[in-house]
Scaffold this active site. Structure first.
Site, PDB file in Angstrom:
ATOM      1  N   HIS A 308      38.065  39.974 -18.327  1.00  0.00           N
ATOM      2  CA  HIS A 308      37.546  40.599 -17.131  1.00  0.00           C
ATOM      3  C   HIS A 308      38.666  40.889 -16.271  1.00  0.00           C
ATOM      4  CE1 HIS A 308      34.835  41.411 -13.930  1.00  0.00           C
ATOM      5  NE2 HIS A 308      34.053  41.767 -14.835  1.00  0.00           N
ATOM      6  N   ASP A 365      28.988  40.959 -20.903  1.00  0.00           N
ATOM      7  CA  ASP A 365      28.553  41.886 -21.975  1.00  0.00           C
ATOM      8  C   ASP A 365      28.501  41.687 -23.138  1.00  0.00           C
ATOM      9  OD1 ASP A 365      28.220  44.194 -20.298  1.00  0.00           O
ATOM     10  OD2 ASP A 365      30.612  44.001 -19.837  1.00  0.00           O
TER      11      ASP A 365
HETATM   12  N1  ACO Z   1      41.094  41.354 -26.926  1.00  0.00           N
HETATM   13  C1  ACO Z   1      42.478  41.146 -27.243  1.00  0.00           C
HETATM   14  N2  ACO Z   1      43.372  40.903 -26.532  1.00  0.00           N
HETATM   15  C2  ACO Z   1      42.961  41.365 -25.161  1.00  0.00           C
HETATM   16  C3  ACO Z   1      41.770  41.565 -24.672  1.00  0.00           C
HETATM   17  C4  ACO Z   1      40.638  41.676 -25.502  1.00  0.00           C
HETATM   18  N3  ACO Z   1      39.340  41.947 -25.289  1.00  0.00           N
HETATM   19  N4  ACO Z   1      41.367  41.705 -23.280  1.00  0.00           N
HETATM   20  C5  ACO Z   1      42.821  41.581 -22.908  1.00  0.00           C
HETATM   21  N5  ACO Z   1      43.624  41.357 -23.898  1.00  0.00           N
HETATM   22  C6  ACO Z   1      45.167  40.848 -23.825  1.00  0.00           C
HETATM   23  C7  ACO Z   1      45.934  42.214 -23.530  1.00  0.00           C
HETATM   24  O1  ACO Z   1      46.373  42.734 -24.912  1.00  0.00           O
HETATM   25  C8  ACO Z   1      47.112  41.631 -22.696  1.00  0.00           C
HETATM   26  O2  ACO Z   1      47.997  40.880 -23.711  1.00  0.00           O
HETATM   27  P1  ACO Z   1      49.673  40.833 -23.364  1.00  0.00           P
HETATM   28  O3  ACO Z   1      49.684  40.037 -22.131  1.00  0.00           O
HETATM   29  O4  ACO Z   1      49.946  40.205 -24.558  1.00  0.00           O
HETATM   30  O5  ACO Z   1      50.071  42.262 -23.205  1.00  0.00           O
HETATM   31  C9  ACO Z   1      46.366  40.543 -21.884  1.00  0.00           C
HETATM   32  O6  ACO Z   1      45.309  40.220 -22.633  1.00  0.00           O
HETATM   33  C10 ACO Z   1      45.975  41.071 -20.533  1.00  0.00           C
HETATM   34  O7  ACO Z   1      45.546  42.132 -20.426  1.00  0.00           O
HETATM   35  P2  ACO Z   1      45.106  43.378 -19.541  1.00  0.00           P
HETATM   36  O8  ACO Z   1      44.561  44.594 -20.223  1.00  0.00           O
HETATM   37  O9  ACO Z   1      46.089  43.180 -18.536  1.00  0.00           O
HETATM   38  O10 ACO Z   1      43.883  42.579 -18.607  1.00  0.00           O
HETATM   39  P3  ACO Z   1      42.925  43.488 -17.617  1.00  0.00           P
HETATM   40  O11 ACO Z   1      42.393  42.366 -16.639  1.00  0.00           O
HETATM   41  O12 ACO Z   1      43.541  44.361 -17.123  1.00  0.00           O
HETATM   42  O13 ACO Z   1      41.650  43.965 -18.604  1.00  0.00           O
HETATM   43  C11 ACO Z   1      39.431  44.076 -19.464  1.00  0.00           C
HETATM   44  C12 ACO Z   1      40.483  43.421 -18.514  1.00  0.00           C
HETATM   45  C13 ACO Z   1      39.799  45.587 -19.554  1.00  0.00           C
HETATM   46  C14 ACO Z   1      38.210  44.106 -19.321  1.00  0.00           C
HETATM   47  C15 ACO Z   1      40.171  43.740 -20.865  1.00  0.00           C
HETATM   48  O14 ACO Z   1      40.094  42.429 -21.151  1.00  0.00           O
HETATM   49  C16 ACO Z   1      39.242  44.403 -21.795  1.00  0.00           C
HETATM   50  O15 ACO Z   1      39.638  45.491 -22.411  1.00  0.00           O
HETATM   51  N6  ACO Z   1      38.307  43.778 -22.440  1.00  0.00           N
HETATM   52  C17 ACO Z   1      37.364  44.245 -23.584  1.00  0.00           C
HETATM   53  C18 ACO Z   1      36.457  45.304 -23.152  1.00  0.00           C
HETATM   54  C19 ACO Z   1      35.176  44.557 -22.405  1.00  0.00           C
HETATM   55  O16 ACO Z   1      34.771  43.752 -22.797  1.00  0.00           O
HETATM   56  N7  ACO Z   1      34.948  45.306 -21.113  1.00  0.00           N
HETATM   57  C20 ACO Z   1      34.079  44.781 -20.346  1.00  0.00           C
HETATM   58  C21 ACO Z   1      34.485  44.234 -19.136  1.00  0.00           C
HETATM   59  S1  ACO Z   1      33.072  43.154 -17.990  1.00  0.00           S
HETATM   60  C22 ACO Z   1      32.385  44.695 -17.116  1.00  0.00           C
HETATM   61  O17 ACO Z   1      32.996  45.383 -17.026  1.00  0.00           O
HETATM   62  C23 ACO Z   1      30.818  44.164 -16.743  1.00  0.00           C
END
Ligand code: ACO
Length: 426
Positions: A308, A365
């Site tokens: 998140h 979610d």
């Molecule tokens: N699966 C695997 N790896 C992940 C995931 C995931 N769901 N989410 C983040 N990571 C990893 C990234 O690859 C990154 O790794 P690194 O440091 O080795 O490069 C690290 O975790 C940080 O990720 P960011 O993208 O920088 O985190 P951010 O806070 O920007 O993203 C987000 C948050 C967009 C929600 C992300 O976690 C994601 O895409 N999740 C899946 C989609 C999802 O469930 N969305 C709903 C969110 S809840 C809502 O909107 C109500």
């Protein structure tokens, strides 16, 4: 005491500028840069508004580090487990929880207003079969101003509170109709004997002249999902509502813009993606392969429902829904292959170093997708469910905007990177 300020130094000229620091009741201090341009001749740049507070608000507080969420000072766990969605709606709109008598009156008013003008059915008729319910819902809410042209004075608190209750009451009916029409199913009218959430499930699942059995746990699960979605501070759809509201558009138009913003897969579409991904994974045996893909830095695959942007410890809403999911499973004897896949993913992700190190916990979610699937709610309705929950939040934010001393139209600036003036060739 001297007012607190932050000083910005322009390294090119050595000139210093002071900007006031505003103090919140809780949370980080906020630097007031509203005079930044007039003082310095420069704009600030903040793509996605990650460091920008766009308004003053007394509605919702989030501390992502501590996994804390409060509506009007009440912890989300209290509201979700001890209060109904309608009580939470009243709290958001009227700033205090209703007593028994007030709740009874509010509930009756919402019931009475849950019917829609018969003429609106022609609007639904005009959409082709299989039209997405979110598109129909946005059009239906926008059209409310054309069917209910009394109480449209947005400068009269009595009239805009009337509009507020009307939107809250009619959204579930329009939402259920959006689905029924998209599937060519007979229309089910609201039932005055049923409560808010029960009525919505009834309109979604019922058939004319036939009884439908709705289990209390199903109603409780959906009611909790509504409460957990009721507001979330200045997210994309709420910001859309406030931006449109800043032009003095009426609340029907503002809520319709919120619905459009929420439709995107990066916002309200995430729980649908959770189910689509579980279907793609297909079986418990395939889980390890997909976990490896999610961890592979060279693979863009991400586990839907994990991580998140704001909650970096845990999502408090997910914790509540996890309990509801367990209740639902045991009371309804649910045992599906999707649930088994979800359970294995959850177990691995909660114990795997990759996810622990990056604070990737299941988010709201993940569980809401699984619960809605268990409630037999069609996937294309998942975002619609989010809209029903978020509507009181949008309206509370709109009311707060109206109640400010003066509304400033939202008009951000830009970093222009296009051509400088070109000489036209005649
Ligand atoms: N699966 C695997 N790896 C992940 C995931 C995931 N769901 N989410 C983040 N990571 C990893 C990234 O690859 C990154 O790794 P690194 O440091 O080795 O490069 C690290 O975790 C940080 O990720 P960011 O993208 O920088 O985190 P951010 O806070 O920007 O993203 C987000 C948050 C967009 C929600 C992300 O976690 C994601 O895409 N999740 C899946 C989609 C999802 O469930 N969305 C709903 C969110 S809840 C809502 O909107 C109500």
């Amino acid at each position: 005491m001297k007012n607190k300020t932050v000083t910005v130094t322009d390294n090119r000229t050595g000139k210093k500028y002071d900007f006031p620091i505003l103090e919140p009741t809780i949370g980080p201090d906020v630097v007031d840069i509203s005079k930044f341009y007039s003082d310095t001749g420069m704009f600030t740049f903040d793509r996605g508004f990650t460091s920008t507070a766009s308004c003053r608000s007394k509605i919702t507080y989030i501390d992502g580090g501590k996994g804390k969420l409060m509506y009007r000072g009440y912890d989300i766990a209290f509201l979700a487990t001890k209060k109904s969605f309608l009580e939470t709606t009243y709290l958001l709109l009227h700033k205090k929880l209703p007593d028994k008598e007030t709740l009874k009156d509010f509930s009756l008013e919402v019931k009475k207003r849950s019917f829609i003008h018969e003429g609106m059915k022609k609007l639904f008729d005009a959409f082709p079969d299989r039209a997405h319910p979110m598109a129909i819902l946005a059009a239906g809410v926008s059209a409310l101003s054309t069917f209910y042209f009394d109480h449209l004075d947005i400068d009269s608190p009595d009239e805009y509170m009337e509009m507020a209750t009307r939107v809250v009451a009619k959204i579930p009916t329009i939402a259920a109709l959006s689905y029924r029409y998209s599937q060519g199913l007979p229309v089910i009218y609201p039932d005055m004997e049923k409560g808010f959430t029960e009525n919505f499930l009834y309109m979604l699942r019922g058939y004319p002249h036939s009884h439908i059995e709705l289990k209390p746990i199903e109603i409780k699960a959906l009611d909790t999902i509504f409460t957990l979605h009721a507001d979330h501070e200045q997210n994309a759809s709420t910001t859309a509502v406030r931006v449109v509201g800043s032009t003095h558009a009426h609340p029907y138009a503002c809520v319709a813009s919120g619905i459009s913003a929420l439709w995107g897969r990066a916002h309200g579409g995430a729980n649908e993606s959770v189910i689509r991904q579980l279907e793609l994974i297909g079986s418990v045996e395939n889980v390890d392969k997909y976990i490896a893909k999610a961890k592979d830095p060279n693979d863009s695959f991400r586990l839907m429902g994990f991580g998140h942007r704001v909650y970096k410890n845990f999502d408090p809403r997910a914790t509540i829904l996890k309990n509801i999911q367990q209740e639902l499973v045991s009371e309804l004897n649910l045992d599906s292959s999707l649930m088994a896949i979800a359970k294995k993913i959850e177990d691995i992700a909660l114990s795997d170093e990759y996810f622990i190190e990056r604070n990737l916990y299941p988010n709201i979610d993940f569980y809401s997708g699984i619960i809605l699937q268990a409630l037999k709610i069609p996937k294309e309705m998942f975002a619609v469910i989010f809209v029903i929950g978020r509507t009181p939040g949008w309206i509370a934010q709109w009311i707060e905007l109206k109640e400010q001393d003066s509304i400033k139209i939202a008009r951000p600036r830009q970093l222009y990177l296009g051509p400088t003036e070109r000489t036209p060739k005649y």
